[in-house]
Design an enzyme around this catalytic site. Sequence first.
Site, short mmCIF file in Angstrom:
data_model
loop_
_atom_site.label_atom_id
_atom_site.label_comp_id
_atom_site.label_asym_id
_atom_site.label_seq_id
_atom_site.Cartn_x
_atom_site.Cartn_y
_atom_site.Cartn_z
N TYR A 32 -10.96 26.16 54.72
CA TYR A 32 -10.14 26.32 53.51
C TYR A 32 -9.75 27.78 53.31
O TYR A 32 -10.61 28.65 53.23
CB TYR A 32 -10.95 25.80 52.33
CG TYR A 32 -10.42 26.12 50.96
CD1 TYR A 32 -9.11 25.80 50.59
CD2 TYR A 32 -11.25 26.72 50.00
CE1 TYR A 32 -8.64 26.09 49.33
CE2 TYR A 32 -10.78 27.00 48.73
CZ TYR A 32 -9.47 26.69 48.40
OH TYR A 32 -9.00 26.98 47.14
N ILE B 186 -17.71 19.26 47.82
CA ILE B 186 -16.85 18.92 46.69
C ILE B 186 -15.98 17.69 46.92
O ILE B 186 -15.37 17.18 45.98
CB ILE B 186 -15.97 20.12 46.27
CG1 ILE B 186 -14.91 20.42 47.32
CG2 ILE B 186 -16.82 21.34 45.98
CD1 ILE B 186 -13.89 21.45 46.87
#
Length: 485
Positions: A154, A241
Amino acid sequence: MGLMNKQQKPQLLSKIATGNGHGEDSPYFDGWKAYDENPFHPTNNPNGVIQMGLAENQLTSDLVEDWVMSNPEASICTPEGVYDFKAISNFQDYHGLPEFRNAVAKFMGKTRGNRVTFDPDRIVMSGGATGAHEVTAFCLADPGDAFLVPTPYYPGFDRDLRWRTGVQLLPVICESSNNFKLTKQALETALNKAKQDNIRVKGLLITNPSNPLGTVMDRTTLRTTLTFINENRIHLICDEIYAATVFGHPPFTSIAEIIEQDTDIECDRDLVHIVYSLSKDMGFPGFRVGIIYSYNDAVVNCARKMSSFGLVSTQTQYLLAAMLADEAFVERFLGESAKRLGQRYRVFTGGLSKVGIKCLQSSGGLFVWMDLRHLLKEKTFDSEMELWRMIIHEVKINVSPGSSFHCSEPGWFRVCYANMDDRAVQVSLQRIRAFVLQNVEVKVPEKRPCWQSNLRLSFKTRRFDDIMMSPHSPMPQSPLVKATT
């Protein structure tokens, strides 16, 4: 003196403020800017840029809205809940509302199939996963220290963990030859290189399920990471997450399950930390609910003190405590979310496959890892950027190039599909197909396939200049890509 002032202007801002630590010049953020300047709307701006660079989960918003309407007392800003307004608005304990921590701990267990339990006293709040990662970095490392991170990863990690902490991120190179699976050899290679460069490695950061791959780490890989960090006495940060976005096989396995159930593996729990949030699983990025769950008492205590800089508002805690404590709602929400994500994944990847575009096989997340290597003029990152700019400015879809995720191979792109309605998905597929079919004659069965709809193009023996007559595909011909069937 006046001449000196003209020649040597004082530095008014800090080095951090004036530096490039945020990484805003990355293509990852540039695509967002292109969307912001010309956002797609089905009627008001049908030729605008479609946002497929944002990993948001909007597929279950209606379920949350229905719950809120049916439970007005859960908010202190309604006539039914206002009687608690004074108590909640004055609450300041950075430990958080007990009922909120209890509900989050139970929800974390639920999203992991109730195969593991979480202690509410180890729940530390933060302003989203962004804040949780930064706090964790502050607790574990000093400026100049480093974390190993498997690629692709990410792009926001470069901001979240590095910008204000001074921590470095060192890539662990994973490759498409084994579907970017993390291996012991890749970990050891990255660690040895850091030692050669005199960089102190303090931890390993993994994301499971993966962003941007959408893949789920299997039990063997998780055991490998635990063995690796124990042998080298470094920390393991597990970003989980996307835990409840898994819609297929293999199912999600939390690192918590490994350390609690696999008793045959050596594990120092003080080295293990989990970052979680409700932004992806529940679709609440605006609520800024981030969680640090550490098995290390010192980290819990330090993180709790630092959480004062990014607490979750008590109004949000109060509402979510009631919502997450509603077991019937949570059960229905998680089941329906997985169902809808799976359906959207199949529709989108199925549409891409009609024109020969493949994606990495995945079973979680809010995106696909799209393989456009066959559309590159050359196997270089410059060619990838050229292709990406065309997709942004001519096809008018914001996707994110693999280079912004530190991918070691050019030609991969992350495409988000859960932040839009069905109509926008069909328009995006239409544009992608038109782009790929440029200057290509395609034959399809005479019978209209069931996957076509009035929003999709029928490419039967049509040339690209005919396809471009579509009002939803405002793209001129370009010699950049010569696709073949």
